[in-house]
Design an enzyme around this catalytic site. Structure first.
Site, short mmCIF file in Angstrom:
data_model
loop_
_atom_site.label_atom_id
_atom_site.label_comp_id
_atom_site.label_asym_id
_atom_site.label_seq_id
_atom_site.Cartn_x
_atom_site.Cartn_y
_atom_site.Cartn_z
N GLY A 1 35.20 42.62 40.29
CA GLY A 1 35.13 42.54 38.94
C GLY A 1 33.87 43.31 38.53
N ASP B 1 26.85 32.09 49.86
CA ASP B 1 27.25 31.22 48.84
C ASP B 1 26.19 31.06 47.97
OD1 ASP B 1 27.77 28.99 47.20
OD2 ASP B 1 28.78 27.97 48.63
N TYR C 1 31.43 26.23 30.43
CA TYR C 1 30.75 27.42 30.50
C TYR C 1 29.83 28.00 29.47
CZ TYR C 1 31.62 32.46 31.41
OH TYR C 1 31.54 33.95 31.69
N LYS D 1 26.22 29.25 30.65
CA LYS D 1 25.66 30.39 30.31
C LYS D 1 24.26 30.36 29.26
CE LYS D 1 28.34 32.96 33.00
NZ LYS D 1 27.66 33.53 33.94
N THR E 1 38.69 41.95 34.02
CA THR E 1 38.57 41.64 35.42
C THR E 1 39.23 40.62 35.82
OG1 THR E 1 36.73 39.75 35.28
CG2 THR E 1 35.87 42.30 35.17
N1 NAD Z 1 35.07 39.10 32.81
C1 NAD Z 1 34.43 38.86 31.93
O1 NAD Z 1 35.36 39.08 30.42
C2 NAD Z 1 32.97 38.26 31.85
C3 NAD Z 1 32.70 37.92 30.52
C4 NAD Z 1 31.36 37.48 30.36
C5 NAD Z 1 30.49 37.16 31.61
N2 NAD Z 1 31.09 37.26 32.69
C6 NAD Z 1 30.35 37.15 33.87
O2 NAD Z 1 30.19 38.13 34.63
C7 NAD Z 1 29.95 37.79 36.10
C8 NAD Z 1 31.13 38.21 36.98
O3 NAD Z 1 32.55 37.93 36.60
P1 NAD Z 1 33.70 38.63 36.78
O4 NAD Z 1 34.61 39.07 35.58
O5 NAD Z 1 33.48 39.95 37.57
O6 NAD Z 1 34.42 37.79 37.74
P2 NAD Z 1 35.39 37.69 39.16
O7 NAD Z 1 36.14 36.34 39.35
O8 NAD Z 1 36.23 39.02 39.06
O9 NAD Z 1 34.30 37.74 40.30
C9 NAD Z 1 33.38 36.76 40.55
C10 NAD Z 1 32.74 36.87 42.00
O10 NAD Z 1 31.97 36.01 42.32
C11 NAD Z 1 32.03 35.47 43.31
N3 NAD Z 1 31.61 33.98 43.70
C12 NAD Z 1 32.41 32.92 43.13
N4 NAD Z 1 31.40 31.76 43.57
C13 NAD Z 1 30.60 32.43 44.25
C14 NAD Z 1 29.78 31.66 45.07
N5 NAD Z 1 29.37 30.28 44.91
N6 NAD Z 1 28.81 32.50 45.74
C15 NAD Z 1 28.93 33.73 45.64
N7 NAD Z 1 29.93 34.64 45.19
C16 NAD Z 1 30.75 33.68 44.45
C17 NAD Z 1 33.85 35.61 43.67
O11 NAD Z 1 34.24 35.67 45.07
C18 NAD Z 1 34.02 36.74 42.90
O12 NAD Z 1 34.01 37.99 43.94
C19 NAD Z 1 30.34 36.05 36.13
O13 NAD Z 1 29.06 35.51 35.96
C20 NAD Z 1 31.08 35.76 34.56
O14 NAD Z 1 30.69 34.57 34.26
C21 NAD Z 1 32.33 37.86 32.69
#
Ligand code: NAD
Length: 264
Positions: free
Chosen positions: A30, A72, A163, A167, A200
């Site tokens: 993502g 992690d 969440y 955040k 994502t």
């Molecule tokens: N996609 C959205 O709409 C959105 C919106 C606002 C904020 N975010 C934030 O963006 C960030 C990334 O989200 P995304 O959409 O790419 O999600 P995603 O699920 O595609 O990717 C998240 C990644 O984090 C990794 N991960 C999870 N737990 C972990 C841990 N304990 N240690 C290391 N890695 C770990 C997962 O393996 C994955 O590769 C997050 O913090 C999310 O809250 C996303």
């Protein structure tokens, strides 16, 4: 009248980050994958860190100057090993992107306390440990820390109590770290980025947790006045700016990139 095409990747190559060393958590998927790719395109050497070590290896192999490392973010010892490895190889860390995160759905009446604790452990403690561990190395040369928060860190939703709490904590933790680093004159800036909904895998994980995914998706769209969800490159572009010297006067700030969601 022409409209901006919002669904295709952005492809800028500005080389603002030549010779910089960057580490992106959650870089296997993502937003993290898009951020890692953009930082590499800008010239940085990028460490793709993820609990999913296979996915990190795949993403790193796609980068011009990438390396994968298992991490992690909730584990202090693993953070220590990762930063020591970066120090051994480069002697510096210029950019840290605390991006790894999860989204746990639930209201105050439905969310189990163990799920609430798990949410905070990854999304808050993980960011705290990342900043604390990286500072040890970063304070010798200065740098930029970028914490990926969310529009949900600025605006509440009845079904996102965990969440929202996580955040919102990242939002103010970022400001506290920025003030500390400024007072210590470390040359380290710390900012948060607040995306709206971006296409994502996390969106699929959210839809899998709700009884009516179509209604939830319609709700996401309605929440964004611009009329569509974001692209991962939209977030990567603002992260690249915050990682570069172009943002040298920005610290302790919350950067929204949400199609107008928090303007509502
Ligand atoms: N996609 C959205 O709409 C959105 C919106 C606002 C904020 N975010 C934030 O963006 C960030 C990334 O989200 P995304 O959409 O790419 O999600 P995603 O699920 O595609 O990717 C998240 C990644 O984090 C990794 N991960 C999870 N737990 C972990 C841990 N304990 N240690 C290391 N890695 C770990 C997962 O393996 C994955 O590769 C997050 O913090 C999310 O809250 C996303």
């Amino acid at each position: 009248m022409t409209h901006t095409d919002h669904s295709t990747p952005l492809r800028p190559f500005l080389h603002r980050l030549d010779n910089r060393v960057a580490l992106v958590t959650g870089g296997a998927s993502g937003l993290g994958a898009a951020i890692a790719a953009r930082l590499a395109e800008e010239g940085a050497r990028v460490w793709v860190a993820d609990i999913d070590s296979q996915g990190a290896a795949v993403q790193a192999s796609l980068l011009k100057n990438g390396a994968a490392i298992a991490l992690d973010v909730t584990c202090k010892n693993q953070w220590h090993s990762v930063i020591s490895r970066v120090e051994d190889i480069h002697g510096r860390l210029d950019i840290l992107v605390n991006n790894a995160g999860i989204t746990t759905m639930g209201s105050i009446e439905t969310l189990d306390v163990d799920a609430f604790r798990h949410e905070l452990e990854i999304d808050v403690v993980g960011v705290f440990l990342g900043c604390q561990s990286a500072l040890r190395l970063m304070r010798t040369t200065g740098g930029s820390i970028i914490n990926i928060a969310s529009a949900a860190g600025l605006k509440a939703d009845a079904g996102l109590v965990g969440y929202n709490a996580a955040k919102a904590a990242v939002t103010l933790m970022t400001k506290s770290i920025a003030l500390h680093c400024a007072r210590q004159k470390y040359g380290i800036r710390c900012n948060s980025v607040h995306p709206g909904a971006i296409h994502t895998p996390i969106i699929d994980k959210v839809l899998a947790q709700v009884p009516n995914p179509t209604e939830t998706m319609d709700g996401f769209l309605a929440a964004h006045p611009i009329g569509h969800l974001g692209h991962p490159d939209d977030v990567a572009a603002i992260v690249a700016y915050l990682a570069s010297d172009e943002s040298r006067f920005a610290t302790g700030a919350a950067f929204s990139i949400d199609g107008g969601m928090t303007a509502l």
